[in-house]
Design an enzyme around this catalytic site. Structure first.
Site, mmCIF file in Angstrom:
data_model
loop_
_atom_site.group_PDB
_atom_site.id
_atom_site.type_symbol
_atom_site.label_atom_id
_atom_site.label_comp_id
_atom_site.label_asym_id
_atom_site.label_seq_id
_atom_site.Cartn_x
_atom_site.Cartn_y
_atom_site.Cartn_z
ATOM 1 C CG HIS A 85 -11.894 -5.182 -11.708
ATOM 2 N ND1 HIS A 85 -12.502 -4.484 -12.723
ATOM 3 C CD2 HIS A 85 -12.354 -6.465 -11.804
ATOM 4 C CE1 HIS A 85 -13.279 -5.288 -13.415
ATOM 5 N NE2 HIS A 85 -13.225 -6.493 -12.880
ATOM 6 C CG ASP A 159 -19.252 -6.265 -10.786
ATOM 7 O OD1 ASP A 159 -18.825 -7.392 -11.134
ATOM 8 O OD2 ASP A 159 -18.953 -5.220 -11.385
#
Length: 850
Positions: A85, A159
C-alpha cells in the site's frame, strides 16, 4: 476444512443478499515471513498444505453457492517485508522456492475451478528483473507465467491501482495501459478513471494494445457475470436483510470457527479446566483492554473473580502495586489485549506488557491469554514460569468468550498453532482436549441439529405475554446435550420499563426451590441410607407421635399423597384487631426481632417455632389422596435438619452449593446482590404493605428467615439450568459427583397410579390425561419421561432425559399483583416448551429420514 467450506458458503449467502457477486478472497499467500506487515494474519498460515486446503475449501464454499472467488496475491505476497500500500515490496526468492511454495496453492486451486486471481504489487526478480516493476504490470508474470505456463483461464484482476506499489512509479493512464498490456482483465481502483479510459482508447487506436485482448477480457467478464446469474438479475429487497445476515446458520459457523481455534499451548499440572472453583481464589488482570471488553464478565459467569485492569503504559510503581495484590490469589488470569499485526511496531506490545507475565508468574500461578497475533509471543519475556498459555488470536467478543469457556471447561480446546510463533512455540503446537465439556457450553441450535429459525416463535410468544400484561419480563434458557442453544432476556423488571432484564438478574424461583434444595438434600440422605421412603415420618420426627401426622409415610409426603392441606397463611394468625401484633413485629431490626420481612418489618426470632406448631396441629384430609401441599416440604426441611444434625441451609451449602459455586443463586439475595440485580415481585397490600423486592415473596418462607423447604431461593436462568443439567448428568456437574443416578431416577419417576397422581418424589411430572391442563406441554405429556417444577412467581424449570434438554423460564408474573394469572391461563411457559419439543421432534424426524 469442513468449517472453512461452511464459512465460504455463509459468506456467499451474505454477498448475494447484498448484491455482491465476487469476493476478493481467499488470501492464498503462504506467510513465510513473520515480519510481513501486510499479509500476516490474513493468511491461513506458514504451511503450504494448510494454506492450500483451507483456501480451496473457502473457494469452493463460495463458488458452489454462486459467488466468484478470487485467490490473491499472485504470485505470492507472503514473504514480503514491505506493505505494498505504501511501497513496492521485493521478493528475493529463487524460482524453485517460489514454484514449490508461493505458486503451490494456485496450482491446486486452478485444478478445482478457481474463478479469478488478483495479481500483487510486488517485484519478483526471479520472474521479472525489471526494476520497480510490479507483478501486476509484468507480461512475464501475468501473460507468460499465469496464462500460458499455468494455463489459468479465469478472470485476472489487478490489486488496487491507487496503491503506492504501482502508483509511485506510473502516472494515471499509463498505469492502466501497462496493466492491460501485461494481461489483466479487470482494473481495480484506478486513481483517475477518465484519464485511464482516454489512454486505453489511445493505446488501442495506436496498436499498443491489441483490441482482440480487450474483446477476450470482455468475454471472460461476461462469462463470469453469466455464472453468477446476472443475465436474469432482479433488484434486491432489503426486507428482512438483518435477519438474512444474522441467521442461525451463520452464527453457528462463526462460533464453530472461533471455538475450534482457541489454542492451549501450555497447561502445567492440568490447571485448566478449573473444576472446583470454590477451592481457589482467582483474579483477572487485563492489560490494554478496551472499555466494554467482555472477557472479565465472561469469567465471572463461572466464579467470583476479582477483576483488575492495567494500562499498557502503566508505570512501574503501579505494576508493583498490582503484583503485590495478586500474590494472595491461587490463579491469575492475565490477558493481553489490542495486539496488532504490525511487527515493525512490536505488535503493539509495550515493555510493560512484555514483562508482566514473567513478573506475576514469580508470585503465583498465571493463566496467560493472548488475544492477538501469535507472532507476538516472541515479544513476551521469559514465559518459563507461566503455568497456562492460551492463544485467542483475536481481541473480539467471541474469542474472548470461547477462551473463558476453555478455562472453566465449558469448551474443549481443539486449536493448533498455524505458524512458528517463536519463543519455543512451533507450528502445530497445541494441547487437544478430547474430553466432553464439564459445564454448560454457550452454543446455538445448529450445533445440536436444529436451527435458530425454529425458535423465532418464542420471541412472538414473549412479546404477546408482555403486551397482554402476563409478565413485565423474563429470562429464557434452553440447553440440549449440554449446550446452551437459546439464552435470551425479555422486557423489564417492572412495567415502568426502567430496568431491562439482564442475564445477571436473579428472580424469586418460589416452588422451584423444592427441587433444587429439598429434593437434592432428600436424595442425598436417601442414598446414604439416612431415610427410608416407606417409613413413617414419625421415625425422624418423634414429636409427631400421637398427632394426626404420625402415620404419614415419607414417600406419600414427598409425592403429595399424604392428605396434608395445601398451605397455611401463617401471617394471618399474627394479626390482632386488624393490625400485625406489636409483640411479634418491629419496624426495624431490634434485639430478638431479627427476621427480616421487608425494609421496615422484622419478626421475632422464635416465631418459626409457632409456625411448626401450627403445621403439627393442622387438619388432615379424611382419606389420603393427591393434593399439592407446601406443608410436606416444610416438614421435609425439618427431617433433613434432624437426620443430618445441620441447619437446612448449611447442609445445602456444604454438600452442593459451595462446590457448585454458582454466582447468581442464593437464599436472602440482599446479602449477595445489589437491589437492581434482583427482580421485584408483588406489591403486597395485605401483609408487608410494600413492594417485595429482594425478600422472598412466599410469606411462610419469609417468616422462616427466608429459607423454606418449599420456597426461598433466587436464581438467574443459567444457575438454575446448571442444576437441571446436573440431574440429567446422573448427579454430576463440572467434574464433581453430587448425587447417584439411581437416587435421581427414583425421585423423578411416578410413585403412584398416574391416573390419580402424576407426581414423582417432590418433582412434578407431565399430566398423563392430555384432556387436562398439566405442568408441561402436550409433547411432554405424551412422552412422560420429563420432570421439573413450576413456581408461583412465574418460574419454571424442566428437564427432558430423552433429548438431554433443559428448559428454564423465569419471570415475575405476580408483579405488581399476585392475583394476575395471565401467564398461567395463557399457557405461556408451556407454549414455549412446545416450540422446543417441535424443534426436537423435527430433528428426530430428519435423522430418521436420512
Amino acid at each position: 476444512s469442513k468449517d472453512v467450506y461452511s464459512m465460504g458458503k455463509e459468506i456467499a449467502n451474505h454477498c448475494k443478499a447484498l448484491g455482491i457477486h465476487i469476493n476478493f478472497a481467499p488470501v492464498v499467500d503462504v506467510n513465510n515471513n513473520p515480519l510481513n506487515p501486510v499479509i500476516n494474519s490474513r493468511s491461513f498460515g506458514e504451511n503450504r498444505e494448510d494454506v492450500t486446503e483451507l483456501s480451496k475449501q473457502y473457494m469452493l464454499g463460495m463458488q458452489d453457492n454462486g459467488v466468484l472467488a478470487c485467490a490473491k496475491h499472485f504470485p505470492g505476497h507472503g514473504n514480503a517485508d514491505t506493505d505494498s500500500h505504501y511501497d513496492l515490496p521485493v521478493i528475493n526468492q529463487p524460482l524453485e522456492v517460489l514454484d514449490s511454495i508461493e505458486l503451490y496453492p494456485y496450482k491446486n486451486l486452478f485444478k478445482k475451478g478457481l474463478a479469478s486471481v488478483m495479481v500483487a504489487h510486488i517485484s519478483v526478480p526471479a520472474m521479472d528483473s525489471t526494476k520497480n516493476l510490479a507483478a501486476t504490470l509484468s507480461p512475464n508474470i501475468v501473460n507468460d507465467l499465469l496464462k500460458d505456463s499455468m494455463q489459468f483461464e479465469g478472470l485476472i484482476i489487478t490489486d488496487a491501482l491507487n496503491m503506492k506499489g504501482v502508483s509511485k512509479f506510473f502516472k494515471p493512464g499509463k498505469l492502466e495501459v501497462a496493466a492491460i498490456k501485461s494481461g489483466n482483465d479487470v482494473l481495480l481502483f484506478p486513481e483517475n478513471v477518465p484519464e485511464a479510459i482516454k489512454q486505453i482508447k489511445n493505446a488501442v487506436a495506436s496498436g499498443k494494445i491489441d483490441s482482440s485482448s480487450i474483446e477476450h477480457s470482455v468475454k471472460k467478464i461476461l462469462k463470469a457475470k453469466y455464472f453468477v446469474g446476472l443475465q436474469k438479475f432482479d433488484s434486491l429487497s432489503t426486507d428482512g436483510l438483518y435477519e438474512k445476515l444474522n441467521n442461525g446458520s451463520a452464527k453457528h459457523v462463526r462460533n464453530q470457527l472461533y471455538n475450534k481455534s482457541i489454542t492451549v499451548l501450555r497447561n502445567n499440572k492440568n490447571i485448566i479446566p478449573i473444576k472446583r472453583t470454590d477451592t481457589v481464589r482467582i483474579a483477572s488482570l487485563t492489560m490494554n483492554a478496551s472499555k466494554g471488553d467482555n472477557f472479565q464478565s465472561e469469567l465471572k459467569r463461572y466464579t467470583n473473580i476479582d477483576a483488575y485492569r492495567l494500562s499498557k503504559h502503566a508505570d512501574q510503581e503501579s505494576i508493583n502495586r498490582y503484583i503485590d495484590k495478586l500474590k494472595k490469589y491461587d490463579h491469575v488470569v492475565l490477558s493481553l489485549h489490542n495486539i496488532s499485526t504490525n511487527a515493525s511496531k512490536n505488535f503493539n506490545i509495550t515493555s510493560q506488557m512484555a514483562s508482566i507475565a514473567e513478573a506475576v508468574s514469580y508470585e503465583t500461578s498465571v493463566i496467560l491469554c493472548v488475544f492477538g497475533n501469535p507472532y507476538s509471543l516472541e515479544k513476551l519475556k521469559n514465559l518459563n514460569n507461566v503455568d497456562v498459555i492460551i492463544m485467542g488470536y483475536e481481541d473480539t467478543y467471541y474469542p474472548r468468550t470461547s477462551t473463558a469457556q476453555v478455562i472453566f471447561g465449558s469448551l474443549s480446546a481443539k486449536g493448533l498453532l498455524p505458524v512458528n510463533a517463536g519463543a519455543g512455540f512451533n507450528y502445530k503446537d497445541g494441547i487437544i482436549n478430547n474430553s466432553k465439556p464439564i459445564r454448560l457450553q454457550q452454543s446455538e441450535p445448529e450445533e445440536t441439529g436444529m436451527s435458530l429459525e425454529q425458535f423465532y416463535k418464542i420471541d412472538s410468544i414473549m412479546q404477546f405475554a408482555i403486551d397482554t400484561g402476563a409478565t413485565p419480563g423474563a429470562q429464557i434458557l434452553i440447553a440440549v446435550d449440554g449446550k446452551i442453544i437459546f439464552d435470551k432476556n425479555y422486557g423489564y423488571h417492572t412495567y415502568d420499563s426502567i430496568l431491562p432484564v439482564q442475564s445477571s438478574n436473579v428472580y424469586d424461583i418460589a416452588s422451584v426451590t423444592k427441587i433444587v434444595a429439598t429434593a437434592m438434600a432428600m436424595m442425598k440422605i436417601y442414598e446414604e441410607g439416612k431415610i427410608n421412603l416407606d417409613e413413617s415420618i414419625v421415625r425422624y420426627l418423634p414429636e409427631l407421635k400421637n398427632t394426626n401426622k404420625e402415620k404419614i409415610k415419607v414417600r406419600d409426603m414427598l409425592a403429595h399423597q399424604a392428605g396434608l392441606i395445601s398451605w397455611i397463611p401463617f401471617w394471618v394468625s399474627t394479626v390482632e384487631k386488624g393490625s400485625l401484633s406489636d409483640l411479634l413485629y418491629k419496624k426495624e431490626i431490634q434485639g430478638s426481632y431479627c427476621i427480616r420481612l421487608s425494609d421496615d418489618l422484622y419478626l421475632k426470632y422464635d416465631y418459626p417455632d409457632e409456625i411448626w406448631d401450627e403445621i403439627v396441629n393442622s387438619e388432615m384430609m379424611e382419606e389420603p389422596e393427591y393434593k399439592y401441599s407446601d406443608l410436606g416440604l416444610i416438614i421435609s426441611k425439618r427431617i433433613i435438619e434432624r437426620v443430618t444434625g445441620m441447619p437446612f441451609e448449611d447442609y445445602l451449602y456444604e454438600n452442593f452449593y459451595t462446590m457448585l459455586d454458582l454466582q447468581r443463586f442464593s437464599f436472602r439475595p440482599r446479602e449477595k446482590f445489589i437491589e437492581k440485580e434482583i427482580v421485584p415481585t408483588e406489591l403486597d397490600t395485605s401483609f408487608r404493605n410494600c413492594l417485595v423486592w429482594g425478600d422472598v415473596h412466599d410469606p411462610a418462607a419469609a417468616m422462616m428467615e427466608g429459607v423454606g423447604g418449599h420456597a426461598g431461593l433466587f436464581s438467574n436462568s443459567y444457575s438454575l439450568a446448571c442444576f437441571m443439567q446436573l440431574f440429567l448428568n446422573g448427579g454430576e456437574y463440572a467434574g464433581t459427583k453430587y448425587l447417584e443416578k439411581n437416587s435421581i431416577d427414583v425421585f423423578t419417576k411416578r410413585q403412584f397410579d398416574p391416573e390419580t397422581n402424576r407426581r414423582g418424589l417432590i418433582f412434578d411430572k407431565p399430566e398423563p390425561d392430555t384432556s387436562k391442563v398439566g405442568p408441561a406441554c402436550l409433547s411432554a405429556d405424551l412422552l412422560a419421561t420429563s420432570y421439573g417444577h413450576s413456581g408461583f412467581t412465574g418460574a419454571y424449570a424442566w428437564a427432558e432425559p430423552k433429548y438431554n434438554m433443559v428448559y428454564v423460564f423465569l419471570s415475575n408474573r405476580i408483579h405488581p399483583d399476585a392475583n394476575n394469572r395471565l401467564l398461567v391461563d395463557l399457557n405461556i411457559r408451556t407454549e414455549i416448551q412446545q416450540v422446543i419439543y417441535d424443534a426436537l421432534e423435527a430433528r428426530e424426524n430428519n435423522l430418521a429420514s436420512q
